[in-house]
Design a protein around this motif. Structure first.
Motif, mmCIF file in Angstrom:
data_model
loop_
_atom_site.group_PDB
_atom_site.id
_atom_site.type_symbol
_atom_site.label_atom_id
_atom_site.label_comp_id
_atom_site.label_asym_id
_atom_site.label_seq_id
_atom_site.Cartn_x
_atom_site.Cartn_y
_atom_site.Cartn_z
ATOM 1 N N LEU A 281 11.299 -9.356 10.952
ATOM 2 C CA LEU A 281 11.092 -7.927 10.425
ATOM 3 C C LEU A 281 9.655 -7.353 11.389
ATOM 4 C CD1 LEU A 281 12.784 -7.826 7.172
ATOM 5 C CD2 LEU A 281 13.663 -6.615 9.270
ATOM 6 N N ASP B 168 0.850 -1.293 0.002
ATOM 7 C CA ASP B 168 -0.156 0.044 -0.069
ATOM 8 C C ASP B 168 0.952 1.323 0.082
ATOM 9 O OD1 ASP B 168 -1.826 2.031 0.381
ATOM 10 O OD2 ASP B 168 -2.424 1.036 2.348
ATOM 11 N N LYS C 195 13.063 0.826 6.444
ATOM 12 C CA LYS C 195 12.164 0.229 7.527
ATOM 13 C C LYS C 195 10.801 -0.149 6.862
ATOM 14 C CE LYS C 195 14.903 0.339 11.028
ATOM 15 N NZ LYS C 195 15.422 -0.520 11.907
ATOM 16 N N ILE C 196 10.477 0.236 5.976
ATOM 17 C CA ILE C 196 9.275 -0.095 5.474
ATOM 18 C C ILE C 196 9.200 -0.895 4.050
ATOM 19 C CG2 ILE C 196 6.870 0.666 4.681
ATOM 20 C CD1 ILE C 196 7.339 3.244 6.434
ATOM 21 N N HIS D 65 4.265 -5.632 8.727
ATOM 22 C CA HIS D 65 5.251 -6.347 8.937
ATOM 23 C C HIS D 65 5.878 -6.097 10.774
ATOM 24 C CE1 HIS D 65 7.035 -2.713 7.568
ATOM 25 N NE2 HIS D 65 8.094 -2.767 8.099
ATOM 26 N N LEU D 66 5.042 -5.207 11.373
ATOM 27 C CA LEU D 66 5.335 -4.602 12.868
ATOM 28 C C LEU D 66 4.389 -5.147 13.814
ATOM 29 C CD1 LEU D 66 6.926 -1.366 12.141
ATOM 30 C CD2 LEU D 66 8.193 -3.425 12.182
ATOM 31 N N PRO E 63 11.995 -4.116 3.950
ATOM 32 C CA PRO E 63 11.332 -5.394 4.608
ATOM 33 C C PRO E 63 10.361 -6.270 3.904
ATOM 34 C CG PRO E 63 11.416 -3.693 6.169
ATOM 35 C CD PRO E 63 11.943 -3.082 4.951
ATOM 36 N N LEU E 64 9.219 -5.120 3.400
ATOM 37 C CA LEU E 64 8.168 -5.644 2.725
ATOM 38 C C LEU E 64 8.217 -6.310 1.553
ATOM 39 C CD1 LEU E 64 5.415 -2.880 3.914
ATOM 40 C CD2 LEU E 64 5.506 -5.321 4.666
ATOM 41 N N PHE F 287 7.183 3.651 15.872
ATOM 42 C CA PHE F 287 7.955 3.601 14.470
ATOM 43 C C PHE F 287 8.266 5.239 14.653
ATOM 44 C CE2 PHE F 287 8.143 4.632 10.402
ATOM 45 C CZ PHE F 287 8.814 3.834 9.675
ATOM 46 N N ARG G 282 12.399 5.296 5.436
ATOM 47 C CA ARG G 282 11.228 4.693 5.020
ATOM 48 C C ARG G 282 11.640 3.446 4.039
ATOM 49 N NH1 ARG G 282 9.429 10.488 3.912
ATOM 50 N NH2 ARG G 282 9.091 10.301 1.622
ATOM 51 N N SER H 251 -7.516 4.022 5.284
ATOM 52 C CA SER H 251 -7.152 2.541 5.562
ATOM 53 C C SER H 251 -6.249 2.100 6.523
ATOM 54 C CB SER H 251 -6.533 2.310 4.338
ATOM 55 O OG SER H 251 -5.467 3.018 3.901
ATOM 56 N N ALA I 143 -3.497 2.363 7.514
ATOM 57 C CA ALA I 143 -2.054 2.085 6.725
ATOM 58 C C ALA I 143 -1.062 1.708 8.026
ATOM 59 C CB ALA I 143 -1.450 3.479 6.374
ATOM 60 N N LEU I 144 -1.485 0.789 8.601
ATOM 61 C CA LEU I 144 -0.477 0.229 9.626
ATOM 62 C C LEU I 144 0.515 -0.606 9.037
ATOM 63 C CD1 LEU I 144 -3.229 -0.967 12.512
ATOM 64 C CD2 LEU I 144 -1.759 1.141 12.464
ATOM 65 N N PHE I 145 1.828 -0.553 9.670
ATOM 66 C CA PHE I 145 2.819 -1.394 9.172
ATOM 67 C C PHE I 145 2.558 -3.020 9.354
ATOM 68 C CE2 PHE I 145 4.875 2.772 10.329
ATOM 69 C CZ PHE I 145 4.660 3.264 8.865
ATOM 70 N N ARG J 221 0.210 3.819 0.877
ATOM 71 C CA ARG J 221 -0.059 4.835 1.955
ATOM 72 C C ARG J 221 0.882 4.590 3.170
ATOM 73 N NH1 ARG J 221 -3.037 7.513 -0.452
ATOM 74 N NH2 ARG J 221 -5.008 7.733 -0.860
ATOM 75 N N LEU J 222 1.635 3.487 3.199
ATOM 76 C CA LEU J 222 2.329 2.890 3.998
ATOM 77 C C LEU J 222 3.458 4.007 4.166
ATOM 78 C CD1 LEU J 222 2.528 -0.904 3.801
ATOM 79 C CD2 LEU J 222 1.082 0.394 5.501
ATOM 80 N N PHE K 146 -5.008 7.602 8.441
ATOM 81 C CA PHE K 146 -5.654 7.234 7.048
ATOM 82 C C PHE K 146 -6.824 6.705 7.200
ATOM 83 C CE2 PHE K 146 -0.965 8.369 6.502
ATOM 84 C CZ PHE K 146 -0.991 8.950 5.325
#
Lengths: 277, 364
Positions: A277, A172, A192-193, B97-98, A196-197, B106, A189, B91, B93-95, A174-175, B89
């Motif tokens: 992660l 997404d 860490k985002i 993988h965490l 990993p994803l 974060f 970003r 949606s 928009a939580l991560f 938005r992340l 947000f």
């Protein structure tokens, strides 16, 4: 009910199973058997002989080194392309996909011959590097490790891009925006985002490319020649030229073990990394 | 046209914000001033520019023109991670993988908060949103309401100067939504957080806001308290978009004294206060609960035929035949006169002060 259904469904897989058993499993078993059979029955002498020879270690080194560089180069080039494809919209995305998939329809032999022309002393790369002053005089890239790595990367690149693309596409957007509004810099970003994803895609893409690069035969045959042996070319030579089935089956089994280890390792790695992660 | 320099800067001060996508003008020079600690809703239909305005304030989108001032500084040119503007947000928009706690932590890690102080901050905010028990869970295992709480805690944990919320309740079912609305409102008041809230749900805006900005076609049509927006909508759009209303079309026949209008309608002559030239077409609006059965002296009285009677528990709506494509209804919390039935012609009245008048747009 669903058990009975499943039973009936299983018959649908029969043709494929039968086909694979005949053309794949049986030859493989024969190959494995051949690698541990000597004149007097079962033996591991062929393996001990192989590992005792320094030439064998050089061949394995060549194989793994080339595969490593091809994988790394594919990753460095492929990752940004995959991101661009995932973020592109409409026509642009279609064009990028076509540009990547279309070359797959060209045979590896044709591509390797094309690279022969490109990598020649009077080829485009050599002349280009001379023209911009990096090289003082034209040099031959053909029949060098660098030439092999460049050519092989070109052939295997889509197999790096596609798995990463299919994973990144589902992230997404938005992340990263959420990360930004939480005070994370673009690099933070990414680290860490996004990274990993995207990692499951990176791991499977790397596993694809590495296992294909380890076992490639046509490309090294055409781009680097006989002076440089890998496990795959050595296997081919053993069977086709030297008529040495013992050596050929031994190197083939070693190659197989390497390829299977990569698949197992990468599956384990992506699961583990996904958790931690 | 508001003057650029004349007003002293509010805590959040948006000046002449404009944005176009291709040929479409999404924001047409929006001004908005929000005071410290205030909760302001941007209310409007989809496509009115409210989300675009929110993204511009957050720095996720660049404005074509205009400035965003926050706490005395012009943040228009700053990237989102240097703005101190938090966003919840739609949606969430939580991560994925965490864990819950890692999500909340974060922003603190990203900002380089001292490691030892992160844990108590995370604990505090998880406690505030009643999610302490879920700290080590994966966010993927949470329900919508729980994800929403985590998203709020994550945004607030970094201590933003301003919190933006983009329709955060739209994915929740009605009952949960009402609970969360009241909870969030209380939380933000306790923390003294300044918040701008985007919604297309008028009830949500009325319940939560200190002030509401009613947006339409890239402009703010009215910025006022919920009470004023409801009782005195500034435009026909605000009247129609917020709450129910009875609407009649008419033509001003005379202006008597200081802005006392006499308007000809299909239901006879209606009196109202306003400034419209005789002969001009107008739209008349009345809130349905301001209307009562029976004729009254000194009030607007009409006779109309009952179309439907709708029982809604605490309230009853009576719909009348209006003859035009506009609603004509009365709403009461009390009891209906005995023996009312559809088809019946009954007298109704409402006071002149409750009669709202707007210039009639192209009749649609």
């Amino acid at each position: 009910m669903s058990g009975a259904r499943l039973d009936r469904m299983i018959w649908l897989a029969l043709p494929a199973v039968a086909y694979l058993a005949v053309v794949y499993a049986l030859p493989l078993l024969w190959l494995l058997g051949r690698s541990v059979t000597g004149p007097d029955g079962f033996t591991i002498a062929q393996f001990t002989a192989f590992f005792a020879d320094p030439f064998s270690w050089r061949v394995m080194g060549n194989t793994l080194r080339i595969a490593f560089w091809v994988t790394l180069l594919s990753l460095v080039i492929g990752y940004p392309v995959a991101i661009a494809m995932a973020r592109a919209r409409g026509l642009m995305q279609v064009m990028l996909l076509v540009a990547m998939i279309l070359p797959l329809s060209i045979g590896v032999v044709v591509k390797a011959f094309a690279w022969q022309i490109v990598l020649r002393r009077d080829g485009v790369i050599s002349q280009g590097l001379v023209a911009i002053g990096i090289w003082a005089e034209p040099q031959r890239l053909l029949f060098t490790e660098a030439g092999l790595i460049v050519g092989a990367t070109n052939v295997f690149l889509p197999f790096m891009i596609l798995p990463i693309y299919s994973v990144v596409k589902l992230i997404d957007p938005r992340l990263t925006e959420a990360g930004a509004t939480l005070g994370a810099s673009p690099f933070y970003r990414f680290r860490k985002i996004l990274l990993p994803l995207a990692l499951p895609g990176i791991v499977s893409g790397s596993a694809f490319v590495f296992s294909m690069a380890v076992s490639m035969f046509v490309i090294p045959s055409l781009l680097i020649g006989d002076r440089f042996q890998t496990l795959a070319t050595l296997t081919g030579r053993s069977y086709l030229l030297m008529r040495n089935e013992a050596l050929g089956s031994t190197t083939a089994v070693i190659l197989l073990v390497i390829a299977v280890s990569i698949v197992v390792l990468s599956t384990w790695l992506s699961k583990r990394v996904g958790r931690s992660l | 046209m508001p003057e650029l320099i004349s007003h002293p800067a509010a805590f959040l001060d948006i000046r002449r914000a404009s944005k176009s996508f291709g040929a479409g003008k999404v924001l047409d020079g929006v001004d908005l001033a929000v005071e410290r600690g205030e909760f302001v809703s941007l209310l409007g239909p989809s496509g009115c520019g409210k989300t675009t305005l929110l993204r511009i304030v957050a720095g996720l989108l660049g404005a074509d023109q205009g400035h965003v001032m926050l706490d005395g500084a012009d943040i228009s040119a700053k990237p989102p991670h240097h703005r101190d503007v938090g966003v919840v947000f739609q949606s969430y928009a939580l991560f994925p993988h965490l864990t819950v706690a890692e999500n909340v932590a974060f922003g603190l890690h990203a900002k380089g908060t001292e490691k030892s102080s992160i844990r108590p901050i995370v604990a505090k905010f998880l406690d505030l949103v009643h999610m302490s028990a879920f700290a080590d869970r994966s966010v993927k295992a949470l329900s919508g309401g729980q994800q929403q709480r985590v998203a709020v805690a994550r945004a607030l944990a970094v201590g933003p100067k301003l919190l933006l919320l983009d329709e955060p309740f739209s994915a929740l079912d009605r009952k949960l939504r009402e609970t969360m609305q009241i909870e969030l409102k209380r939380l933000l008041r306790e923390l003294g957080t300044t918040a701008v809230f985007v919604t297309h749900d008028q009830d949500e805006a009325l319940i939560m806001s200190d002030r509401i900005a009613v947006m339409n076609r890239g402009l703010i049509e009215q910025l006022a308290t919920p009470d004023t927006i409801y009782r005195r909508p500034a435009t026909a759009f605000a009247l129609e978009f917020v709450g129910l209303s009875t609407r009649l079309r008419g033509k001003v026949s005379a202006m008597e004294g200081a802005g006392e209008l006499l308007i000809d309608t299909a239901f006879g002559s209606i009196r109202a206060n306003g400034n419209h030239l005789p002969g001009s077409s107008v739209l008349i609006g009345v809130r349905p609960e301001r209307m009562v059965f029976g004729a009254r002296d000194g009030a607007n009285t009409v006779a109309a035929a009952i179309q439907d009677i709708v029982f809604q528990g605490s309230r009853i709506q009576v719909h009348f035949v209006s003859g035009i494509d506009e609603p004509f209804l009365l709403e009461t919390g009390g009891e209906l006169p005995a023996g009312l039935a559809p088809g019946q012609q009954v007298p109704l009245s409402w006071s002149i002060a409750d009669t709202l008048v707007y210039p009639a747009g192209p009749s649609a």
